[in-house]
Design a protein around this motif. Structure first.
Motif, mmCIF file in Angstrom:
data_model
loop_
_atom_site.group_PDB
_atom_site.id
_atom_site.type_symbol
_atom_site.label_atom_id
_atom_site.label_comp_id
_atom_site.label_asym_id
_atom_site.label_seq_id
_atom_site.Cartn_x
_atom_site.Cartn_y
_atom_site.Cartn_z
ATOM 1 N N TYR A 28 -12.019 -11.406 2.293
ATOM 2 C CA TYR A 28 -11.107 -10.943 3.153
ATOM 3 C C TYR A 28 -11.776 -10.811 4.660
ATOM 4 C CZ TYR A 28 -6.973 -10.405 0.388
ATOM 5 O OH TYR A 28 -5.894 -10.402 -0.348
ATOM 6 N N MET A 85 -3.688 -0.499 2.219
ATOM 7 C CA MET A 85 -4.120 -1.868 1.950
ATOM 8 C C MET A 85 -3.294 -2.772 3.091
ATOM 9 S SD MET A 85 -4.590 -1.439 -2.002
ATOM 10 C CE MET A 85 -6.330 -2.467 -2.372
ATOM 11 N N GLY A 90 -3.492 -4.880 5.651
ATOM 12 C CA GLY A 90 -3.446 -5.987 6.006
ATOM 13 C C GLY A 90 -3.333 -5.985 7.641
ATOM 14 N N ASP A 137 -6.866 -0.141 5.761
ATOM 15 C CA ASP A 137 -7.194 -1.324 4.938
ATOM 16 C C ASP A 137 -8.587 -1.179 4.989
ATOM 17 O OD1 ASP A 137 -5.869 -4.106 4.294
ATOM 18 O OD2 ASP A 137 -8.024 -4.447 4.700
ATOM 19 N N LEU A 138 -9.463 -1.871 3.987
ATOM 20 C CA LEU A 138 -10.924 -1.888 3.942
ATOM 21 C C LEU A 138 -11.494 -2.990 4.993
ATOM 22 C CD1 LEU A 138 -13.441 -0.965 2.511
ATOM 23 C CD2 LEU A 138 -12.914 -2.733 0.762
ATOM 24 N N HIS A 139 -10.616 -3.852 5.445
ATOM 25 C CA HIS A 139 -11.598 -5.036 6.142
ATOM 26 C C HIS A 139 -10.828 -5.030 7.758
ATOM 27 C CE1 HIS A 139 -11.979 -6.405 2.163
ATOM 28 N NE2 HIS A 139 -13.169 -6.952 2.765
ATOM 29 N N ASP A 181 -11.301 2.603 1.903
ATOM 30 C CA ASP A 181 -11.342 1.881 0.679
ATOM 31 C C ASP A 181 -10.322 2.720 -0.256
ATOM 32 O OD1 ASP A 181 -11.712 1.031 -2.072
ATOM 33 O OD2 ASP A 181 -13.745 0.440 -1.639
ATOM 34 N N ALA A 182 -9.414 2.039 -0.667
ATOM 35 C CA ALA A 182 -8.024 2.581 -1.430
ATOM 36 C C ALA A 182 -8.766 3.561 -2.714
ATOM 37 C CB ALA A 182 -7.403 1.717 -1.815
ATOM 38 N N LYS A 232 1.691 -3.010 -0.639
ATOM 39 C CA LYS A 232 2.443 -4.079 -0.851
ATOM 40 C C LYS A 232 1.092 -5.181 -1.245
ATOM 41 C CE LYS A 232 5.042 -7.896 0.993
ATOM 42 N NZ LYS A 232 3.762 -8.537 1.709
ATOM 43 N N MET A 233 1.246 -5.950 -2.340
ATOM 44 C CA MET A 233 0.248 -6.748 -2.621
ATOM 45 C C MET A 233 -1.151 -6.167 -2.445
ATOM 46 S SD MET A 233 2.195 -9.164 -3.683
ATOM 47 C CE MET A 233 1.317 -10.734 -3.831
ATOM 48 N N GLU A 245 -5.994 -6.199 -5.916
ATOM 49 C CA GLU A 245 -7.320 -6.593 -5.269
ATOM 50 C C GLU A 245 -8.553 -5.902 -5.582
ATOM 51 O OE1 GLU A 245 -7.365 -8.977 -2.955
ATOM 52 O OE2 GLU A 245 -5.359 -8.945 -2.390
HETATM 53 C C1 LIG Z 1 -2.925 -9.583 -0.119
HETATM 54 S S1 LIG Z 1 -3.461 -8.565 1.243
HETATM 55 C C2 LIG Z 1 -1.704 -7.667 1.520
HETATM 56 C C3 LIG Z 1 -1.744 -7.130 2.942
HETATM 57 C C4 LIG Z 1 -0.396 -6.510 3.494
HETATM 58 N N1 LIG Z 1 -0.404 -5.254 2.133
HETATM 59 C C5 LIG Z 1 0.798 -7.332 3.173
HETATM 60 O O1 LIG Z 1 1.448 -7.171 2.246
HETATM 61 O O2 LIG Z 1 0.904 -8.163 4.127
HETATM 62 C C6 LIG Z 1 -4.316 -7.420 0.532
HETATM 63 C C7 LIG Z 1 -5.148 -6.547 1.470
HETATM 64 O O3 LIG Z 1 -5.773 -5.483 0.732
HETATM 65 C C8 LIG Z 1 -7.125 -5.255 1.520
HETATM 66 N N2 LIG Z 1 -8.038 -4.758 0.624
HETATM 67 C C9 LIG Z 1 -8.771 -5.397 -0.395
HETATM 68 N N3 LIG Z 1 -9.603 -4.351 -0.780
HETATM 69 C C10 LIG Z 1 -9.231 -3.395 -0.525
HETATM 70 C C11 LIG Z 1 -9.608 -2.014 -0.774
HETATM 71 N N4 LIG Z 1 -10.640 -1.816 -1.887
HETATM 72 N N5 LIG Z 1 -9.200 -0.971 -0.082
HETATM 73 C C12 LIG Z 1 -8.341 -1.088 1.066
HETATM 74 N N6 LIG Z 1 -8.002 -2.190 1.346
HETATM 75 C C13 LIG Z 1 -8.433 -3.402 0.336
HETATM 76 C C14 LIG Z 1 -7.400 -6.571 2.219
HETATM 77 O O4 LIG Z 1 -8.466 -6.160 3.164
HETATM 78 C C15 LIG Z 1 -6.080 -7.060 2.296
HETATM 79 O O5 LIG Z 1 -5.942 -6.852 3.604
#
Ligand SMILES: C[S@@+](CC[C@H](N)C(=O)[O-])C[C@H]1O[C@@H](n2cnc3c(N)ncnc32)[C@H](O)[C@@H]1O
Length: 344
Positions: free
Chosen positions: A85, A122, A124, A149-151, A173-174, A190-191, A195
Motif C-alpha cells: 500500500y 481503512m 484509503g 487508514d494505516l498508510h 492500524d485497524a 469497505k474492502m 487486508e
Molecule cells: C482495498 S483498499 C480500500 C480503501 C477504501 N475503503 C475504499 O473502498 O476505497 C484497503 C485499504 O486498507 C488500508 N489498510 C491495510 N491494512 C490496514 C490496517 N491494518 N489498518 C488500517 N488500514 C489498513 C490500506 O492502506 C488501503 O487504503
C-alpha cells in the motif's frame, strides 16, 4: 492466543524521512516483557545487526529483563518486506466496478442522524467518505466524520474538498484503533477486512466494538465468496495479481472471507442483529488491471490470464459467471454489505 497480540506502528506518519515504516506485534507473553520494562523504568532495544555476511540479533536490556525474555521462552520475529500500500495507487471505482447507487446503500445502512459521529475505517483515498458526506448533505443531516487508514500514501490521495469537510484524518492500524472507547455512532469498512491475515481479523471486530457507542452500527462492504472453491479460485487469482506488480505485503497479509465467516466474526465480537443487507457484484476483470496495476505490461496480463484459466475449476465457472474473451477474463464474486449493532 494469537488474537491477544497488541500492534504498534512506527514511522508510518513520516514515511522514509524518519525511518523505515515498522509494524510491531507483541504476543501475550511478549507483553509481560514490555510491562516489566515499563514497570522497572528501564529501556529495551531489539537489535538486528547485519555486517554484510552475518545476521546477529539481540535484546539490549537490563540483565533482569534479558532473563525474563529467556524464562518466557520468547522468540523475536521480523520481516523486511515490500509494503504494497506504499506503492499501490489505483482507482477502485474503475477496477472494482463500484456503482454510486451501491455506495448510497452503504451510507443508508449507517443510519445517520444529526450530529452522528462516524468513522470511515481503512478509508484509503476516501471513496466512502465522499459518498457518506454527499448522502448526509442530500438528506440535510450534519455529521462528524473521521477517517483512518494505516498508510500515509493512501491518505495523501484524499481530495482536499473531502479533507476540509471531515474532523480528522488519522494514521492508525485497524487492529489497534487510536480512539477512546465508545466514540462513534457508526463505523464503515469497505474492502478492508481482507487486508489483514485471517488470524488478525477478529481483532478488527473487537476494536470496532470497543470504539462504538452502545447501539452503534458497524457496516462492512466486502468481497464474500459463497463457497470454498469460489473463495480459493478468487484468492489465487488475486495473489497472482498482487505478485506481478510486487505488492508483497498484500500477498502475505490478505485473507478473503466467505460470507458465513464474516457473520461469525460479527457474532464472536458481541454484535447483535447482524444482517446481510445488500448484495452487489464485484466485477473482477484482468484487463481492468492492465494499466492500473500491471504497468501496461501485456506480458504480465498474458501471464495473469494463463494463471486464471488454470486456477479456475470448471465446476465453479458458471457460479462466478466466468467469461474468457482472450485479453480479458472476468468473473463476478458476491460483494456484500453486512451490518451489526453493538448492544445498547
Ligand atoms: C482495498 S483498499 C480500500 C480503501 C477504501 N475503503 C475504499 O473502498 O476505497 C484497503 C485499504 O486498507 C488500508 N489498510 C491495510 N491494512 C490496514 C490496517 N491494518 N489498518 C488500517 N488500514 C489498513 C490500506 O492502506 C488501503 O487504503
Amino acid at each position: 492466543m494469537r488474537q491477544k497480540r497488541k500492534f504498534s506502528s512506527a514511522n508510518f506518519t513520516d514515511g522514509e524521512s524518519s525511518g523505515i515504516p515498522t509494524l510491531f506485534s507483541v504476543s501475550e507473553q511478549g507483553q509481560k516483557l514490555l510491562d516489566e520494562v515499563k514497570r522497572s523504568g528501564s529501556r529495551a532495544r531489539f537489535v538486528i545487526d547485519f555486517d554484510g555476511n552475518n545476521l546477529h540479533a539481540h535484546l539490549e536490556a537490563t540483565p533482569k529483563i534479558q532473563q525474563l525474555a529467556v524464562d518466557l521462552k520468547l522468540q523475536f520475529r521480523s520481516e523486511l518486506i515490500t509494503d504494497g500500500y506504499n506503492i499501490r495507487v489505483v482507482d477502485f471505482s474503475r477496477i472494482h466496478g463500484v456503482e454510486a447507487a451501491d455506495l448510497d446503500k452503504l451510507a443508508e445502512a449507517l443510519e445517520l442522524k444529526n450530529g452522528a459521529s462516524v468513522l470511515d475505517l481503512m478509508c484509503g483515498y476516501g471513496e466512502v467518505s465522499a459518498h457518506v458526506l454527499g448522502y448526509a448533505k442530500r438528506s440535510d443531516i450534519s455529521i462528524d466524520l473521521s477517517m483512518c487508514d494505516l498508510h500515509k500514501t493512501q491518505l495523501d490521495r484524499i481530495p482536499q474538498n473531502i479533507k476540509s469537510q471531515v474532523s480528522n484524518v488519522t494514521i492508525g492500524d485497524a487492529r489497534d484503533l487510536p480512539y477512546p472507547d465508545a466514540q462513534f455512532d457508526a463505523i464503515a469498512i469497505k474492502m478492508g477486512i481482507h487486508e489483514v491475515p485471517q488470524i488478525d481479523q477478529p481483532l478488527i471486530f473487537q476494536q470496532v466494538f470497543r470504539v462504538l457507542k452502545p447501539g452503534g452500527r458497524f457496516v462492512i462492504w466486502g468481497v464474500m465468496s459463497n463457497s470454498g472453491p469460489e473463495q480459493d479460485a478468487f484468492t489465487e487469482q488475486i495473489q497472482k495479481k498482487n505478485e506481478l506488480p510486487g505488492y508483497e505485503s498484500l500477498i502475505v497479509d490478505r485473507y478473503f472471507t466467505r460470507g458465513e465467516q464474516m457473520l461469525w466474526l460479527f457474532k464472536e465480537a458481541g454484535f447483535i442483529n447482524i444482517e446481510d443487507i445488500f448484495q452487489a457484484h464485484f466485477h473482477e476483470s484482468t484487463l481492468a488491471r492492465l494499466d492500473s496495476e500491471l504497468g501496461g505490461d501485456r506480458h504480465k496480463l498474458e501471464e495473469l490470464n494463463a494463471f486464471v484459466r488454470r486456477c479456475t475449476p470448471d465446476s465453479i465457472r458458471k457460479e462466478v459467471d466466468f467469461k474468457d474473451e482472450g485479453d480479458s477474463i472476468s468473473m463476478k464474486i458476491p460483494n456484500r454489505i453486512f451490518r451489526g449493532f453493538k448492544p445498547e
